[in-house]
Motif scaffolding. Structure first.
Motif, short mmCIF file in Angstrom:
data_model
loop_
_atom_site.label_atom_id
_atom_site.label_comp_id
_atom_site.label_asym_id
_atom_site.label_seq_id
_atom_site.Cartn_x
_atom_site.Cartn_y
_atom_site.Cartn_z
N ASP A 164 0.69 -1.34 -0.01
CA ASP A 164 0.12 0.12 0.07
C ASP A 164 0.95 1.15 0.11
OD1 ASP A 164 -3.05 -0.85 0.58
OD2 ASP A 164 -1.75 -2.18 1.65
N ALA A 165 1.93 1.29 0.64
CA ALA A 165 2.69 2.48 0.65
C ALA A 165 4.21 2.00 0.99
CB ALA A 165 2.65 3.28 1.90
N ARG A 166 5.35 2.88 0.44
CA ARG A 166 6.66 2.36 0.40
C ARG A 166 7.37 3.60 1.67
NH1 ARG A 166 9.50 1.12 -5.14
NH2 ARG A 166 10.54 -0.60 -4.04
N ILE A 167 8.01 2.94 2.21
CA ILE A 167 8.39 4.05 3.56
C ILE A 167 9.87 3.97 3.46
CG2 ILE A 167 8.65 4.36 6.13
CD1 ILE A 167 6.05 2.80 6.30
N VAL A 168 10.74 5.17 3.23
CA VAL A 168 11.87 5.05 3.06
C VAL A 168 12.56 5.83 4.36
CG1 VAL A 168 12.05 7.34 1.87
CG2 VAL A 168 13.88 5.96 1.91
N VAL A 169 13.65 5.05 4.83
CA VAL A 169 14.18 5.47 6.27
C VAL A 169 15.61 6.14 6.03
CG1 VAL A 169 14.90 4.85 8.73
CG2 VAL A 169 12.88 3.69 7.48
N VAL A 170 15.89 7.20 6.36
CA VAL A 170 17.35 7.69 6.42
C VAL A 170 17.59 8.10 7.67
CG1 VAL A 170 17.56 8.15 4.02
CG2 VAL A 170 16.70 10.05 5.59
N SER A 171 18.77 8.06 8.34
CA SER A 171 19.59 8.56 9.53
C SER A 171 20.49 9.57 9.20
CB SER A 171 19.80 7.29 10.37
OG SER A 171 20.98 6.85 9.70
N VAL A 172 20.32 10.65 10.14
CA VAL A 172 21.30 11.75 10.23
C VAL A 172 22.88 11.20 10.19
CG1 VAL A 172 19.51 13.29 11.33
CG2 VAL A 172 21.51 12.23 12.66
N THR A 173 22.88 10.03 10.62
CA THR A 173 24.14 9.48 10.79
C THR A 173 24.81 9.26 9.28
OG1 THR A 173 23.51 7.36 11.17
CG2 THR A 173 24.09 8.73 13.10
N GLU A 174 24.03 9.05 8.47
CA GLU A 174 24.31 8.67 7.07
C GLU A 174 25.03 10.14 6.11
OE1 GLU A 174 21.00 6.69 5.03
OE2 GLU A 174 20.70 5.88 6.98
N GLY A 175 24.91 11.26 7.06
CA GLY A 175 25.22 12.36 6.42
C GLY A 175 24.15 13.17 5.66
N ASP A 176 24.21 14.82 6.17
CA ASP A 176 22.75 15.08 5.65
C ASP A 176 22.67 15.67 4.06
OD1 ASP A 176 24.60 17.39 5.37
OD2 ASP A 176 23.95 18.40 7.02
N GLY A 199 27.19 16.67 13.34
CA GLY A 199 27.21 17.73 12.52
C GLY A 199 26.26 17.75 11.34
N ALA A 200 24.96 17.15 11.53
CA ALA A 200 24.07 17.04 10.24
C ALA A 200 23.06 18.16 10.55
CB ALA A 200 23.44 15.43 10.14
N SER A 201 22.54 18.58 9.56
CA SER A 201 21.40 19.64 9.73
C SER A 201 19.99 18.69 9.14
CB SER A 201 21.63 20.64 8.53
OG SER A 201 20.47 21.40 8.22
N VAL A 202 19.30 18.52 9.95
CA VAL A 202 17.86 17.84 9.71
C VAL A 202 17.14 18.70 8.82
CG1 VAL A 202 15.78 17.22 10.75
CG2 VAL A 202 18.09 16.81 12.01
N ALA A 203 17.38 20.03 8.89
CA ALA A 203 16.73 21.11 7.94
C ALA A 203 17.04 20.74 6.50
CB ALA A 203 16.79 22.48 8.46
N ARG A 204 18.28 20.65 6.12
CA ARG A 204 18.61 20.42 4.95
C ARG A 204 18.05 18.98 4.40
NH1 ARG A 204 24.13 18.64 1.66
NH2 ARG A 204 22.90 18.48 -0.18
#
Ligand code: MG
Length: 216
Positions: A136-148, A176-181
């Motif tokens: 029904d849906a695809r959910i993609v997960v990224v973490s800040v530790t992978e670099g912004d 040192g990752a920007s979640v906003a970016r």
């Protein structure tokens, strides 16, 4: 790429799309909502399932899962510990699940009992993109530790997704990752994606995901 290779690739994708549609039809017959969970190794896919499944079960929903990995039973064992039906799918050499593999995993699940199925794809941000599984849906997960810059570097996976989770936001400052970016990149690349900022560790964003899942 040679013309022949392109044609073979197209045939594979066409066949996969047909089998994905069959999977979706089979799951709908049992009123099961299914979610394809995508993202890198270590982004938090399994941890999110571990967190969300018990909450959904407390709401009276029966959860099932498919653990997709190249090798081993690490995620399978973790999901089994949730006391839910789980099928382990090892791809051997492939860096993504496909609809055919998933069709056989579905056969091994107690479909009559299930309300929600989580399919954790192989940890990879490129390979799974073209291979719909019939969810029904695809959910993609990224973490800040992978670099912004991780979102900007992998536009395709966001374009095929419905929900985008930015995980481990509690660690953003430390790495040192920007979640906003990351949020801005996602909005620009894939405006259709429903964004969730999350920390599995602190619990932030979990209830929003539960609400979003129940809307499918
Ligand atoms: Mg995992």
């Amino acid at each position: 790429m040679h013309k022949l290779e392109i044609e073979v690739g197209r045939d594979i994708l066409k066949k996969n799309k047909e089998e994905a549609n069959q999977n979706l039809t089979a799951l709908k017959r049992y009123n099961i909502r299914a979610f394809d969970i995508l993202g890198s190794i270590g982004s938090g896919k399994t941890s999110i399932i571990e967190k969300v499944a018990p909450i959904l079960e407390r709401r009276g929903l029966q959860i099932g899962a498919i653990a997709g990995d190249v090798a081993g039973e690490d995620d399978f064992v973790r999901m089994k510990a949730l006391n839910i039906p789980v099928v382990n799918l090892n791809t051997g050499t492939e860096c993504h699940l496909d609809a055919h593999l998933v069709s056989h995993a579905i056969e091994r699940l107690p479909l009559k009992k299930l309300d929600i199925l989580f399919i954790e794809n192989v940890g990879n941000m490129v390979c799974p993109t073209d291979f719909e599984l019939g969810t029904d849906a695809r959910i993609v997960v990224v973490s800040v530790t992978e670099g912004d810059d991780v979102v900007n570097k992998h536009p395709m996976i966001f374009r095929v997704s419905d929900i985008g989770i930015i995980n481990k936001i509690d660690l953003a400052e430390a790495v040192g990752a920007s979640v906003a970016r990351m949020k801005n990149d996602m909005k620009r690349i894939a405006p259709q994606v429903k964004q969730i900022s999350m920390s599995v560790r602190t619990g932030e964003g979990i209830s929003q995901l539960v609400d979003d899942l129940l809307n499918y």
